[in-house]
Write an enzyme that holds these catalytic residues in place. Structure first.
Site, PDB file in Angstrom:
ATOM      1  N   TYR A 296      -1.426   0.300  10.023  1.00 22.40           N
ATOM      2  CA  TYR A 296      -1.745  -0.400   8.772  1.00 22.40           C
ATOM      3  C   TYR A 296      -0.526  -0.354   7.844  1.00 22.40           C
ATOM      4  CZ  TYR A 296      -3.615  -1.052   4.081  1.00 22.40           C
ATOM      5  OH  TYR A 296      -3.801  -1.454   2.786  1.00 22.40           O
TER       6      TYR A 296
ATOM      7  N   THR B 227       0.811  -1.222   0.000  1.00 19.17           N
ATOM      8  CA  THR B 227       0.000   0.000   0.000  1.00 19.17           C
ATOM      9  C   THR B 227       0.844   1.272   0.000  1.00 19.17           C
ATOM     10  OG1 THR B 227      -1.486   1.295   1.411  1.00 19.17           O
ATOM     11  CG2 THR B 227      -0.134  -0.285   2.528  1.00 19.17           C
TER      12      THR B 227
END
Ligand code: UDP
Length: 326
Positions: free
Chosen positions: A140, A116
Site C-alpha cells: 500500500y 499516506t
C-alpha cells in the site's frame, strides 16, 4: 467550477465533496463503487467509472471540464496489500497513471493527491514530516510512493502542479450526519471498536501487545476527516493561487496507542470495550506520528476537531445512523 473527485463515493472523498460544495465548487464524484456508496454522493453528480477505463475518464473530463482533480480513489488496506501486493501495484499505480495522463491531455494542471504516512515505513520514535525519508514496508505504502514520484515527473515534463497530502489515521464523521465512514468489510480500529461496544460484533481484537511502546500496542496519529478535507480545500486554493507543487503531512501531532483509543472510547460511551488479544497484523508499523507544522504554517490549516473525544463522538453518532445502500 467543477472539481473531479476520484473516490468521491468513499469515506474521505464524500467528505471532501461536502467541503468543496460548501466552498462554492461543484464536486463531480468519479467512482467505480467497488468500495464506495452511491448514497454517499450528495453534493454533485456521480460518474460511475473505473480509473482503468481511459475512455470513461476522457468522457468525464470532456463533459464537466473540471478545473482540478482531487484523487482519493485507491485500495488502502495495509493487511490486504501484504496478502496481494500485485493487486495494489496494479490498481493504485496503473489507475493513477491513467488519471494523470487524462488530466494532462485535458489541460488540467491542478491536482490534489491523497498519499499516506504508510510511505514512511517503520521509523521508530521519530515524528514524521515532509523531510523524513520514505521507506515503505507494505505494498500500500509502496504504491502510494510510486504515485508521488509519478507526480514529480509530470510536474517536470508537463507542468502538472500537485499538492500531495500524506495522511495519518483518518477518523470521525461529518457532524451533520450527511456522510460518514462505511467500509465493507470494516477493518479500521475506531468503527470496529464502536461496533463491539454496541454489541454488533463480539469483540475487538487488539493486534499485538508486544510492540516497543509504553503499553505494548501500536501508536497512531488520528486526524478528523473534516479537518483533513478542510486542508484539501486549502490545498486547492494554494494551487489556484499559483504557489506550485508542495507536499504536506496531515495529522494531529499526537500519538495514541490502541489501548489509549480503547480507553477514550470507554470514556465517551461509558461502556466497556470487549477485547480479545491477537497477534501482530503483518505490515503494521510500531508508531506513526506526524508533524503538521508546514500545513499549519503555510496553508493556514487549523485541525480543530482532531481530539480523540471529538472523533469518537462523531464516529459513534454516525455508527448508529442507517447505513448507506449501494
Ligand atoms: N487495530 C487493532 N485491531 C483492529 C484494527 C486495528 O488492534 O481490529 C490496530 C492496528 O494494528 C493499528 C491501529 O489499530 O495499530 C490502527 O489501525 P487501522 O486499521 O485503523 O489503520 P491503519 O493504521 O492500518 O491505517
Amino acid at each position: 467550477m467543477h472539481i473531479l473527485v476520484t473516490g468521491g463515493a468513499g469515506y474521505i472523498g464524500s467528505h471532501a465533496c461536502k467541503a468543496l460544495a460548501a466552498a462554492g465548487f461543484v464536486p463531480v464524484a468519479y467512482d467505480n463503487l467497488s468500495t464506495g456508496w452511491a448514497d454517499a454522493v450528495r453534493f454533485g453528480p456521480l460518474v460511475q467509472g473505473d480509473l482503468m477505463d481511459r475512455a470513461a475518464l476522457d468522457d468525464a473530463f470532456a463533459r464537466y471540464q473540471p478545473v482540478a482533480v482531487m484523487h482519493f480513489a485507491a485500495l488502502s488496506l495495509v493487511g490486504e496489500s501484504m496478502r496481494d501486493p500485485a493487486k495494489y501495484w496494479r490498481t493504485n499505480v496503473n489507475g493513477s497513471l491513467n488519471l494523470i495522463e487524462a488530466s494532462v491531455a485535458a489541460g488540467v494542471k491542478t491536482f490534489v493527491f491523497s498519499s499516506t504516512c504508510a510511505t514512511y515505513g517503520d521509523q521508530d520514535g521519530v515524528t514524521l514530516d515532509e523531510n523524513t525519508p520514505q521507506m515503505p514496508i507494505n505494498a500500500y505504502g509502496g504504491s502510494k510512493l510510486a504515485i508521488e514520484l509519478m507526480l514529480h515527473d509530470f510536474k517536470k515534463s508537463h507542468g502538472l502542479n500537485s499538492v500531495i497530502f500524506r495522511y495519518f489515521n483518518v477518523a470521525g464523521a461529518d457532524p451533520d450526519g450527511d456522510v460518514g465512514e462505511q467500509h465493507q468489510p470494516e477493518t479500521h480500529l475506531i468503527p470496529l471498536m464502536l461496533d463491539a461496544i454496541d454489541g454488533k460484533r463480539p469483540a475487538l481484537t487488539v493486534f499485538g501487545e508486544d510492540y516497543p511502546t509504553p503499553d505494548g500496542t501500536c501508536v497512531r496519529d488520528y486526524v478528523h476527516v473534516c479537518d483533513l478535507v478542510d486542508a484539501h480545500v486549502l490545498g486547492l486554493r494554494w494551487l489556484q493561487a499559483g504557489k506550485g507543487s508542495r507536499v504536506f503531512c496531515l495529522g494531529s501531532g499526537q500519538g495514541f496507542s490502541v489501548r489509549e483509543v480503547i480507553e477514550a472510547s470507554r470514556a465517551v460511551t461509558n461502556r466497556d470495550v470487549p477485547i480479545v488479544q491477537g497477534p501482530r497484523r503483518a505490515g503494521d508499523a510500531t508508531s506513526l506520528v506526524c508533524g503538521s507544522t508546514r500545513a499549519v504554517g503555510e496553508l493556514g490549516w487549523k485541525p480543530s476537531r482532531s481530539t480523540l473525544t471529538q472523533m469518537i463522538t462523531d464516529a459513534l453518532r454516525w455508527s448508529r445512523h442507517p447505513p448507506f445502500a449501494k
